[in-house]
Write a protein that holds these residues in place. Sequence first.
Motif, short mmCIF file in Angstrom:
data_model
loop_
_atom_site.label_atom_id
_atom_site.label_comp_id
_atom_site.label_asym_id
_atom_site.label_seq_id
_atom_site.Cartn_x
_atom_site.Cartn_y
_atom_site.Cartn_z
N PRO A 1 -19.99 -49.24 12.70
CA PRO A 1 -19.92 -47.83 13.13
C PRO A 1 -20.43 -47.58 14.55
CG PRO A 1 -20.76 -47.98 10.90
CD PRO A 1 -20.76 -49.37 11.45
N TYR B 1 -25.36 -44.80 7.99
CA TYR B 1 -25.74 -46.13 7.49
C TYR B 1 -27.12 -46.48 8.06
CZ TYR B 1 -20.72 -45.80 7.00
OH TYR B 1 -19.45 -45.34 6.71
N ILE C 1 -22.92 -44.18 12.83
CA ILE C 1 -24.02 -45.03 12.41
C ILE C 1 -25.08 -44.23 11.65
CG2 ILE C 1 -25.30 -44.78 14.57
CD1 ILE C 1 -25.02 -47.91 12.27
N ALA D 1 -21.16 -51.91 6.21
CA ALA D 1 -21.13 -51.48 7.61
C ALA D 1 -21.72 -52.55 8.52
CB ALA D 1 -21.91 -50.17 7.77
N PHE E 1 -14.25 -48.27 15.81
CA PHE E 1 -14.59 -47.70 14.51
C PHE E 1 -15.15 -46.28 14.65
CE2 PHE E 1 -14.59 -52.28 13.80
CZ PHE E 1 -13.66 -52.34 12.76
N LYS E 2 -15.81 -46.02 15.77
CA LYS E 2 -16.21 -44.63 16.03
C LYS E 2 -14.99 -43.74 16.16
CE LYS E 2 -19.54 -45.63 19.29
NZ LYS E 2 -20.50 -45.28 20.35
N PHE F 1 -16.17 -43.21 11.87
CA PHE F 1 -17.41 -43.78 11.34
C PHE F 1 -18.57 -43.46 12.27
CE2 PHE F 1 -14.07 -46.55 9.57
CZ PHE F 1 -14.38 -46.45 8.22
#
Length: 413
Positions: free
Chosen positions: A349, A364, A361, A78, A354-355, A359
């Motif tokens: 993320p 990760y 955060i 990530a 990517f959100k 994904f």
Amino acid sequence: MNIPFSPPFIDQLVIDEVMDSLKSNWITSGPKVKALETEMVQLTDSKAAVCVNSWTSGAMLMLKWFGIGEGDEVIVPAYTYCATALCVLHCGATPVMVDILDDFTIDPEKIRASITPRTKAIIAVDIAGLPCRYHDIQKMMAAPEVREKFVPRGPEQEQLGRILLIADAAHSIGAQYDGMPAAVQSDVAIFSFHAVKNITTGEGGCICLNLPYPFDHTQIYQFLKLFSLNGQNKDAFSKSQGGNWRYDILCKGYKMNMPDLCAAVGLAQIKRYKNFLLPLRKIIALKYCAAFAGYDWFTEPLLKDECREASYHLFPLRIKGIGETERDMIIDELVTLGITANVHFIPMPMLSYFKSLGFAIGDYPNSYAQYACEISLPIYPQLRTAEVEYIIEGVISSVQKTLKTAPVADPLN
């Protein structure tokens, strides 16, 4: 002072090499590219090297060569630049993101937990120039329960018989692993020659091949050369050699070749990289470590351990006990002093695209924790001693000022 973050190393030898290309009247792919590929084979101990127009192009070519497409998965960290995942998406496959270790490199146990029968490749990223823990990754990949999950599709996957290990070596040219070039620890290492990299061609990249027997590296090299030139069986330089104009198109290729004019810049640099340019980077990194070592807010980056040594591409300064707000305040303070710093990287993320793919955060936590307190300091060969000392003084004063005045917020809010 006014200190930029990462200007390219351009001296008279670089200018002379470029002028040689211009005076030859040959500026697209030709002898300079071939010479740079030869230098890369020697520097990395690889079996073959193919120069292309970017790291992303190199990754796409290799994923396509391995037959990766729709329905397949590729594991990536990530914490990396977006290209690591975008190359997977451009091939129609799905990037599967995993978290990192405290040294910024991909967590081998997180990889293991994410492997499915759809997993076809792992792209391990050598952040800041530090090689990933390839011994641990190789050991995990060799485990019977992991190999049994691999479902090959196509001749290359059948021949390899396992997941393909790709090193995203964009940062790690010259890095060492067990006293050897780190590139040989993966099946494929892909380097970047972007303008801010240790060796640059302005824009560019290089695929270095170290596949196991019985892969034919000469054959793969020849395929990748035509695959990167629209599937054409002769490049422009070959066609220019009198009466050799006829060509054929052998596959649905891409236009990703590197021109000689770009290769000339990298060729001049790589000839002096190992014994001149790389040691200068190391000297600066060690000066930073020594200067900050006495401060309890300093987290020393891992530059060398029992088996790995970085390429000193970045100096990722981390400040203990701060979050994004305080980190940004420190960077702003440095800017007022004329020091340009950066952050490597915003975890994928956290980026809008990517959100939108789902994904988050929060999945990760260590990627976020390392990002929130990281500041990349200038580190390049042409930094003068007085400038390095000025950066050190500026960092210390900026951190001390911020820690005194800024309340530290909850890093997850």
